[in-house]
Design a protein around this motif. Structure first.
Motif, mmCIF file in Angstrom:
data_model
loop_
_atom_site.group_PDB
_atom_site.id
_atom_site.type_symbol
_atom_site.label_atom_id
_atom_site.label_comp_id
_atom_site.label_asym_id
_atom_site.label_seq_id
_atom_site.Cartn_x
_atom_site.Cartn_y
_atom_site.Cartn_z
ATOM 1 N N TYR A 9 74.585 -51.221 40.428
ATOM 2 C CA TYR A 9 74.566 -50.243 39.341
ATOM 3 C C TYR A 9 73.172 -50.074 38.752
ATOM 4 O O TYR A 9 72.893 -49.094 38.082
ATOM 5 N N TYR A 10 72.307 -51.043 38.990
ATOM 6 C CA TYR A 10 70.917 -50.916 38.558
ATOM 7 C C TYR A 10 70.014 -51.072 39.768
ATOM 8 O O TYR A 10 70.180 -51.996 40.572
ATOM 9 N N THR A 11 69.065 -50.169 39.917
ATOM 10 C CA THR A 11 68.134 -50.214 41.031
ATOM 11 C C THR A 11 66.729 -50.462 40.511
ATOM 12 O O THR A 11 66.268 -49.758 39.598
ATOM 13 N N VAL A 12 66.071 -51.443 41.056
ATOM 14 C CA VAL A 12 64.705 -51.767 40.648
ATOM 15 C C VAL A 12 63.749 -50.693 41.157
ATOM 16 O O VAL A 12 63.811 -50.286 42.314
ATOM 17 N N SER A 13 62.889 -50.224 40.284
ATOM 18 C CA SER A 13 61.908 -49.197 40.649
ATOM 19 C C SER A 13 60.520 -49.657 40.231
ATOM 20 O O SER A 13 60.308 -50.081 39.093
ATOM 21 N N LYS A 14 59.566 -49.583 41.152
ATOM 22 C CA LYS A 14 58.194 -49.979 40.853
ATOM 23 C C LYS A 14 57.549 -49.069 39.822
ATOM 24 O O LYS A 14 56.635 -49.476 39.094
ATOM 25 N N SER A 15 58.010 -47.833 39.760
ATOM 26 C CA SER A 15 57.395 -46.869 38.840
ATOM 27 C C SER A 15 57.892 -47.012 37.408
ATOM 28 O O SER A 15 57.323 -46.427 36.492
ATOM 29 N N SER A 16 58.970 -47.768 37.214
ATOM 30 C CA SER A 16 59.526 -47.943 35.873
ATOM 31 C C SER A 16 59.037 -49.243 35.245
ATOM 32 O O SER A 16 58.790 -50.233 35.936
ATOM 33 N N SER A 17 58.904 -49.216 33.925
ATOM 34 C CA SER A 17 58.481 -50.417 33.216
ATOM 35 C C SER A 17 59.622 -51.430 33.180
ATOM 36 O O SER A 17 60.796 -51.075 33.327
ATOM 37 N N SER A 18 59.287 -52.668 32.972
ATOM 38 C CA SER A 18 60.291 -53.722 32.960
ATOM 39 C C SER A 18 61.234 -53.554 31.767
ATOM 40 O O SER A 18 60.778 -53.357 30.637
ATOM 41 N N PRO A 19 62.548 -53.609 32.011
ATOM 42 C CA PRO A 19 63.497 -53.495 30.898
ATOM 43 C C PRO A 19 63.512 -54.739 30.011
ATOM 44 O O PRO A 19 64.150 -54.751 28.969
ATOM 45 N N PHE A 20 62.785 -55.787 30.413
ATOM 46 C CA PHE A 20 62.792 -57.037 29.663
ATOM 47 C C PHE A 20 61.557 -57.208 28.776
ATOM 48 O O PHE A 20 61.352 -58.262 28.191
ATOM 49 N N GLN A 21 60.736 -56.144 28.657
ATOM 50 C CA GLN A 21 59.538 -56.257 27.837
ATOM 51 C C GLN A 21 59.875 -56.383 26.359
ATOM 52 O O GLN A 21 59.243 -57.152 25.634
ATOM 53 N N VAL A 22 60.859 -55.623 25.892
ATOM 54 C CA VAL A 22 61.262 -55.696 24.493
ATOM 55 C C VAL A 22 62.349 -56.757 24.378
ATOM 56 O O VAL A 22 63.471 -56.572 24.838
ATOM 57 N N ILE A 23 62.012 -57.878 23.756
ATOM 58 C CA ILE A 23 62.943 -58.997 23.720
ATOM 59 C C ILE A 23 63.572 -59.211 22.352
ATOM 60 O O ILE A 23 64.432 -60.064 22.184
ATOM 61 N N GLY A 24 63.156 -58.440 21.334
ATOM 62 C CA GLY A 24 63.801 -58.504 20.027
ATOM 63 C C GLY A 24 63.689 -59.874 19.383
ATOM 64 O O GLY A 24 62.685 -60.568 19.490
ATOM 65 N N PHE A 25 64.768 -60.310 18.717
ATOM 66 C CA PHE A 25 64.757 -61.557 17.955
ATOM 67 C C PHE A 25 65.404 -62.729 18.699
ATOM 68 O O PHE A 25 65.534 -63.811 18.140
ATOM 69 N N GLU A 26 65.821 -62.515 19.946
ATOM 70 C CA GLU A 26 66.541 -63.569 20.657
ATOM 71 C C GLU A 26 65.806 -64.910 20.686
ATOM 72 O O GLU A 26 66.414 -65.960 20.479
ATOM 73 N N PRO A 27 64.466 -64.943 20.928
ATOM 74 C CA PRO A 27 63.782 -66.244 20.999
ATOM 75 C C PRO A 27 63.783 -67.006 19.675
ATOM 76 O O PRO A 27 63.535 -68.215 19.668
ATOM 77 N N TYR A 28 64.030 -66.312 18.574
ATOM 78 C CA TYR A 28 63.965 -66.971 17.278
ATOM 79 C C TYR A 28 65.288 -67.623 16.874
ATOM 80 O O TYR A 28 65.344 -68.329 15.866
ATOM 81 N N LEU A 29 66.351 -67.396 17.635
ATOM 82 C CA LEU A 29 67.647 -67.964 17.265
ATOM 83 C C LEU A 29 67.637 -69.483 17.249
ATOM 84 O O LEU A 29 68.159 -70.093 16.311
ATOM 85 N N PRO A 30 67.053 -70.171 18.255
ATOM 86 C CA PRO A 30 67.022 -71.644 18.185
ATOM 87 C C PRO A 30 66.303 -72.149 16.937
ATOM 88 O O PRO A 30 66.716 -73.140 16.328
#
Length: 402
Positions: free
Chosen positions: A320-341
């Motif tokens: 359902y998701y296809t990796v494309s070299k021309s698209s930016s990484s969907p994981f660049q915006v990580i929000g507040f998840e790292p701050y939960l611990p």
């Protein structure tokens, strides 16, 4: 549709019962075997074999919270077909149930609360989605009856009412609501007989039904009713006999369905199925309540802190998701998840220090002031975490909800 087959060479899919969702009949590209198990016992000196197949559709594959309802094509989440195949003295009979999420566009976004509120997605295609869903069912199975087992109150009641309103646009499809939690609450499992009494005529007439949610308890009850009918028609039981009259046979049947429910729940929710003791014993037990509590805690953790990554993995490996070299990484915006611990550590530490200083209040006024300060800081951090619950949870990043 006809009754259970009296000829082993006939198509084994001649008796259908459905409990939710949709299904492409047969093992095709949208379906995979999820579980296979068999049990054997003896009736009238002849061997009876019961085989339970579970097949999961991959048209809306995903985890419990991140794949709810239907997509724009009308495919529902958590769609599983379960076939109960009975073999006796050269005769073969099959009983099929289908389960799946309510076929509306809706979501239930995790936000650190124990039970996130379900929300209907306002979309101009809503009616068309429901129409596509039932068109597919009617094309594959013929006449369909809908049995909705959701609550009539609260947020779930709003979802149920919205579904009922959509069903009014399909006068040729019978819609039956059965408030499972209200009617069968407190372990009153036998009250499912009222549902069976209401739909029995339709089952015998058309051999197919369609039902939603509260799945394994209801499915196992109806499957046992069907098994009695199958064995009676095949001559293994008389019209007055039932498998429930034999403890050993009944235990084997219940074991099949308990393990079936656990396997499906592990695939979708990540934990064992709830209310498994209702299927096994017909009532809730203390060990069952403890197991349900552990499963509920496990679901809470997985839903909030793990399933976002798991959903991304499913979307990636299922295409359902296809990796494309021309698209930016969907994981660049990580929000507040790292701050939960860090936030969790501050909250736990604040509670610990507050408890300790409170125990020392009698020794000096300074401890009282310290308790107030640490309690305030802890409460402030809890409020901050609660306000940003959606951003702190693990979220899928590859594909949208619908």
């Amino acid at each position: 549709m006809s009754s259970p087959c009296a000829n082993a060479q006939c198509c084994p899919h001649n008796l259908y019962f459905s409990t939710g969702g949709e299904y492409a009949s047969g093992i095709g590209p949208s379906l995979t075997i999820l579980r296979f198990q068999t049990e054997q016992f003896t009736l009238k000196d002849g061997p009876v074999r019961i085989t339970l197949f579970s097949r999961r559709c991959n048209r809306r594959l995903g985890t419990r919270m991140w794949r709810r309802g239907a997509n724009l094509e009308g495919a529902t989440a958590n769609f599983v077909e379960t076939e109960q195949l009975v073999e006796y003295e050269g005769l073969t009979s099959s009983f099929i149930q289908v389960r799946g999420s309510i076929p509306l566009l809706w979501e239930q976004i995790v936000d650190l609360s124990y039970k996130p509120r379900p929300s209907i997605i306002e979309h101009e295609e809503m009616t068309n989605v429901v129409q596509r869903h039932f068109h597919d069912l009617l094309q594959r199975y013929g006449d369909t009856m809908v049995i909705d087992l959701t609550d009539k109150q609260g947020d779930e009641g709003n979802l149920s009412n919205a579904f009922a309103a959509e069903m009014e646009k399909f006068p040729d499809i019978r819609h039956v609501h059965f408030d499972f939690h209200h009617i069968c609450g407190g372990g009153k499992f036998d009250n499912l007989q009222a549902l069976y009494d209401e739909i029995e005529e339709a089952i015998l007439k058309q051999g197919f039904n369609y039902c939603l949610d509260r799945t394994n308890v209801t499915q196992s009850f109806l499957a046992r009713k069907s098994l009695d009918s199958q064995l009676q028609r095949m001559g293994a039981l008389s019209s007055a006999e039932s498998i429930s009259q034999s403890d050993s046979i009944n235990d084997k049947f219940k074991k099949l369905w308990v393990e079936h429910g656990d396997e499906l729940s592990l695939e979708y929710a990540g934990s064992y199925a709830l209310k498994g003791d209702l299927v096994r014993y017909g009532k809730q037990t203390l060990p069952g309540l403890i197991k349900d509590g552990m499963s509920a805690l496990s679901r809470y953790y997985l839903n909030n802190f793990h399933d976002g990554v798991r959903q991304d993995a499913l979307d990636l490996i299922s295409g359902y998701y296809t990796v494309s070299k021309s698209s930016s990484s969907p994981f660049q915006v990580i929000g507040f998840e790292p701050y939960l611990p860090v936030a969790s550590a501050i909250i736990v530490g604040g509670i610990t220090v507050t408890t300790f200083t409170l125990s020392q209040v009698g020794r000096s006024a300074q401890h009282l002031i310290s308790s107030i300060i640490f309690a305030g800081l802890t409460a402030g951090m809890v409020a901050l975490v609660k306000a940003n619950g959606k951003q702190l949870c693990s979220r899928p990043r590859l594909c949208g909800l619908i």
